[in-house]
Scaffold this motif. Structure first.
Motif, PDB file in Angstrom:
ATOM      1  N   GLY A   1       0.805  -1.215   0.000  1.00 31.59           N
ATOM      2  CA  GLY A   1       0.000   0.000   0.000  1.00 31.59           C
ATOM      3  C   GLY A   1       0.832   1.255   0.000  1.00 31.59           C
ATOM      4  N   VAL A   2       1.947   1.266   0.732  1.00 26.85           N
ATOM      5  CA  VAL A   2       2.821   2.435   0.752  1.00 26.85           C
ATOM      6  C   VAL A   2       3.325   2.718  -0.655  1.00 26.85           C
ATOM      7  CG1 VAL A   2       5.040   3.327   1.548  1.00 26.85           C
ATOM      8  CG2 VAL A   2       3.504   2.225   3.166  1.00 26.85           C
TER       9      VAL A   2
ATOM     10  N   LYS B   1       2.027   1.899  -3.502  1.00 22.30           N
ATOM     11  CA  LYS B   1       0.960   2.308  -4.405  1.00 22.30           C
ATOM     12  C   LYS B   1       0.434   3.691  -4.069  1.00 22.30           C
ATOM     13  CE  LYS B   1      -0.556  -2.417  -5.424  1.00 22.30           C
ATOM     14  NZ  LYS B   1      -1.649  -3.418  -5.255  1.00 22.30           N
ATOM     15  N   SER B   2       0.422   4.041  -2.779  1.00 20.49           N
ATOM     16  CA  SER B   2      -0.141   5.330  -2.384  1.00 20.49           C
ATOM     17  C   SER B   2       0.824   6.482  -2.604  1.00 20.49           C
ATOM     18  CB  SER B   2      -0.554   5.294  -0.908  1.00 20.49           C
ATOM     19  OG  SER B   2       0.582   5.222  -0.078  1.00 20.49           O
ATOM     20  N   SER B   3       2.106   6.199  -2.654  1.00 20.98           N
ATOM     21  CA  SER B   3       3.106   7.251  -2.857  1.00 20.98           C
ATOM     22  C   SER B   3       3.188   7.594  -4.336  1.00 20.98           C
ATOM     23  CB  SER B   3       4.469   6.768  -2.358  1.00 20.98           C
ATOM     24  OG  SER B   3       5.498   7.621  -2.823  1.00 20.98           O
ATOM     25  N   VAL B   4       2.925   8.857  -4.661  1.00 20.10           N
ATOM     26  CA  VAL B   4       3.042   9.300  -6.044  1.00 20.10           C
ATOM     27  C   VAL B   4       4.486   9.189  -6.512  1.00 20.10           C
ATOM     28  CG1 VAL B   4       2.811  11.286  -7.588  1.00 20.10           C
ATOM     29  CG2 VAL B   4       1.039  10.800  -5.909  1.00 20.10           C
ATOM     30  N   ALA B   5       5.425   9.551  -5.638  1.00 21.58           N
ATOM     31  CA  ALA B   5       6.835   9.486  -6.009  1.00 21.58           C
ATOM     32  C   ALA B   5       7.242   8.053  -6.336  1.00 21.58           C
ATOM     33  CB  ALA B   5       7.705  10.047  -4.888  1.00 21.58           C
ATOM     34  N   MET B   6       6.883   7.104  -5.467  1.00 21.92           N
ATOM     35  CA  MET B   6       7.265   5.716  -5.706  1.00 21.92           C
ATOM     36  C   MET B   6       6.615   5.150  -6.960  1.00 21.92           C
ATOM     37  SD  MET B   6       7.319   3.964  -1.936  1.00 21.92           S
ATOM     38  CE  MET B   6       8.218   4.698  -0.575  1.00 21.92           C
ATOM     39  N   SER B   7       5.392   5.583  -7.252  1.00 21.10           N
ATOM     40  CA  SER B   7       4.707   5.080  -8.436  1.00 21.10           C
ATOM     41  C   SER B   7       5.347   5.585  -9.724  1.00 21.10           C
ATOM     42  CB  SER B   7       3.229   5.469  -8.398  1.00 21.10           C
ATOM     43  OG  SER B   7       3.067   6.876  -8.497  1.00 21.10           O
TER      44      SER B   7
ATOM     45  N   GLU C   1      -0.892   6.085   4.410  1.00 24.04           N
ATOM     46  CA  GLU C   1      -0.937   7.497   4.012  1.00 24.04           C
ATOM     47  C   GLU C   1       0.173   8.296   4.677  1.00 24.04           C
ATOM     48  OE1 GLU C   1      -3.963  11.355   4.106  1.00 24.04           O
ATOM     49  OE2 GLU C   1      -4.632   9.399   4.838  1.00 24.04           O
ATOM     50  N   ALA C   2       0.413   8.038   5.948  1.00 17.34           N
ATOM     51  CA  ALA C   2       1.408   8.825   6.684  1.00 17.34           C
ATOM     52  C   ALA C   2       2.812   8.596   6.139  1.00 17.34           C
ATOM     53  CB  ALA C   2       1.345   8.472   8.165  1.00 17.34           C
ATOM     54  N   ILE C   3       3.194   7.348   5.920  1.00 17.83           N
ATOM     55  CA  ILE C   3       4.536   7.055   5.424  1.00 17.83           C
ATOM     56  C   ILE C   3       4.709   7.558   3.995  1.00 17.83           C
ATOM     57  CG2 ILE C   3       6.140   5.203   4.828  1.00 17.83           C
ATOM     58  CD1 ILE C   3       5.014   3.605   7.174  1.00 17.83           C
ATOM     59  N   GLY C   4       3.735   7.287   3.146  1.00 16.13           N
ATOM     60  CA  GLY C   4       3.832   7.731   1.754  1.00 16.13           C
ATOM     61  C   GLY C   4       3.889   9.238   1.624  1.00 16.13           C
ATOM     62  N   ARG C   5       3.123   9.953   2.461  1.00 14.29           N
ATOM     63  CA  ARG C   5       3.090  11.415   2.368  1.00 14.29           C
ATOM     64  C   ARG C   5       4.423  12.027   2.771  1.00 14.29           C
ATOM     65  NH1 ARG C   5      -1.273  12.243   4.962  1.00 14.29           N
ATOM     66  NH2 ARG C   5      -0.372  12.581   7.039  1.00 14.29           N
TER      67      ARG C   5
ATOM     68  N   GLU D   1      14.978  -1.487   4.658  1.00 16.90           N
ATOM     69  CA  GLU D   1      14.160  -2.392   5.458  1.00 16.90           C
ATOM     70  C   GLU D   1      12.694  -2.128   5.166  1.00 16.90           C
ATOM     71  OE1 GLU D   1      15.024  -2.001   9.572  1.00 16.90           O
ATOM     72  OE2 GLU D   1      17.141  -2.531   9.379  1.00 16.90           O
ATOM     73  N   ASP D   2      11.965  -3.193   4.808  1.00 16.68           N
ATOM     74  CA  ASP D   2      10.532  -3.042   4.627  1.00 16.68           C
ATOM     75  C   ASP D   2       9.871  -2.705   5.964  1.00 16.68           C
ATOM     76  OD1 ASP D   2       9.905  -3.229   1.926  1.00 16.68           O
ATOM     77  OD2 ASP D   2      10.193  -5.400   1.915  1.00 16.68           O
ATOM     78  N   VAL D   3       8.580  -2.524   5.925  1.00 18.00           N
ATOM     79  CA  VAL D   3       7.849  -2.094   7.106  1.00 18.00           C
ATOM     80  C   VAL D   3       8.100  -3.035   8.279  1.00 18.00           C
ATOM     81  CG1 VAL D   3       5.557  -1.706   8.060  1.00 18.00           C
ATOM     82  CG2 VAL D   3       6.065  -0.992   5.722  1.00 18.00           C
ATOM     83  N   SER D   4       8.449  -2.478   9.429  1.00 16.87           N
ATOM     84  CA  SER D   4       8.652  -3.248  10.644  1.00 16.87           C
ATOM     85  C   SER D   4       7.762  -2.687  11.748  1.00 16.87           C
ATOM     86  CB  SER D   4      10.120  -3.223  11.086  1.00 16.87           C
ATOM     87  OG  SER D   4      10.523  -1.899  11.390  1.00 16.87           O
ATOM     88  N   PHE D   5       7.520  -3.504  12.771  1.00 17.46           N
ATOM     89  CA  PHE D   5       6.588  -3.151  13.826  1.00 17.46           C
ATOM     90  C   PHE D   5       7.221  -3.372  15.191  1.00 17.46           C
ATOM     91  CE2 PHE D   5       4.241  -4.505  10.170  1.00 17.46           C
ATOM     92  CZ  PHE D   5       3.137  -3.678  10.109  1.00 17.46           C
TER      93      PHE D   5
END
Length: 315
Positions: A31-32, A34-40, A119-123, A252-256
């Motif tokens: 989702g990050v 896809k939601s990030s315009v820059a990454m897309s 949304e927060a990370i992508g923005r 590193e991909d998303v971690s929790f």
């Protein structure tokens, strides 16, 4: 949630499966992106194996020439590569959650939290790539694309609104003069209204489905509309570019991590949440990645060209 899961300040990803399903992790990662315009728009490189990755970028081209007669000297040339770096930075978001909410099995925590994390990370990433200026971003990251395009002189000022296509065409031309092929446009959503108002000489709308962004592709160049707060509208309305020259790589991909004690403060140090006192847990979601502008030299454009241009509003 059981006490075993919350045993200690930090819970490992492996021990938190009840709270963090694997499909949720994968969904946030995808989702990050896809939601990030820059990454897309940007080109993704293979994942980084360390905090800093170096790329070899062509910095000097070979030059050929005719041999002068039968015994003349042949041209001697050279090639050179300059190393550019991608440095990983950490983008994180913290979600405080009341324990009573976690204990309620009927409450879909991840159905609510996942869109907010994405949304927060992508923005944050988009804003730094486009606008720059965040003092917390790695100092090794390049300036935002808007500032770099301005420094290169690749700027077009929007006309009265009726000539928005002419303005975009001028921006395309600036880059094509430098031997770039524009592959996409990142734009503020206000441009949609300007496209909706465009009519031909007979008064008919040029775009028959003006609410569908996919139908607003002037000159065959797709437009990707940026989300709220991605960059300041006063700085630019659109960024045009040959986007394969802007690259990003994930360290590193998303971690929790889950916390049951501690405080959450704002930038001024004001306490927003006290987890122990307010009987809450906090979920920290983070991603490490970096980006860079490659821009190898080209025999026709030399070393001063830049693969991005901005469409700015009128003063």
């Amino acid at each position: 949630m059981s006490d075993a899961i919350l045993n200690g300040n930090i819970i490992s990803r492996e021990n938190a499966e009840a709270l963090i399903p694997e499909e949720t992790i994968s969904g946030i990662i995808d989702g990050v992106r896809k939601s990030s315009v820059a990454m897309s728009l940007m080109r993704q490189l293979p994942n980084m194996g360390a905090g800093t990755a170096k790329m070899a970028v062509l910095d000097m081209l070979p030059i050929a020439d005719f041999q002068d007669g039968d015994i003349g000297l042949k041209a001697v040339t050279n090639m050179a590569w300059a190393k550019k770096q991608i440095v990983a930075g950490t983008i994180a978001v913290i979600l405080p959650i009341p324990k009573s909410v976690v204990a309620d099995s009927q409450y879909d925590i991840w159905g609510q939290a996942r869109p907010a994390c994405i949304e927060a990370i992508g923005r944050v990433f988009d804003r730094q790539v486009f606008n720059g200026g965040n003092p917390k971003a790695p100092s090794e990251w390049p300036q935002g694309l808007i500032a770099q395009a301005r420094a290169a002189g690749n700027v077009v000022t929007l006309g009265d609104g009726r000539d928005v296509l002419a303005d975009i065409n001028e921006g395309l031309g600036k880059l094509e003069e430098q031997e770039y092929d524009v592959t996409g446009i990142a734009a503020q959503k206000i441009l949609r209204a300007k496209f909706r108002g465009l009519r031909d000489d007979n008064g008919n709308f040029l775009f028959q489905s003006p609410t569908n962004g996919n139908d607003q592709n002037p000159f065959g160049v797709p437009i990707h509309y940026a989300g709220r707060g991605t960059w300041d509208r006063a700085n630019a309305l659109a960024i045009l570019g040959e986007w394969e020259n802007a690259v990003y790589a994930v360290r590193e991909d998303v971690s929790f991590e889950v916390f049951r004690e501690g405080v959450i403060t704002n930038d001024e140090g004001k306490v927003l949440y006290n987890l122990m006192q307010q009987n809450m847990i906090a979920l920290r979601v983070e991603m490490r990645l970096g980006w860079q502008v490659v821009n190898p030299v080209n025999i026709d454009r030399g070393g001063t060209a830049f693969p991005f241009a901005v469409l700015e509003p009128t003063a």
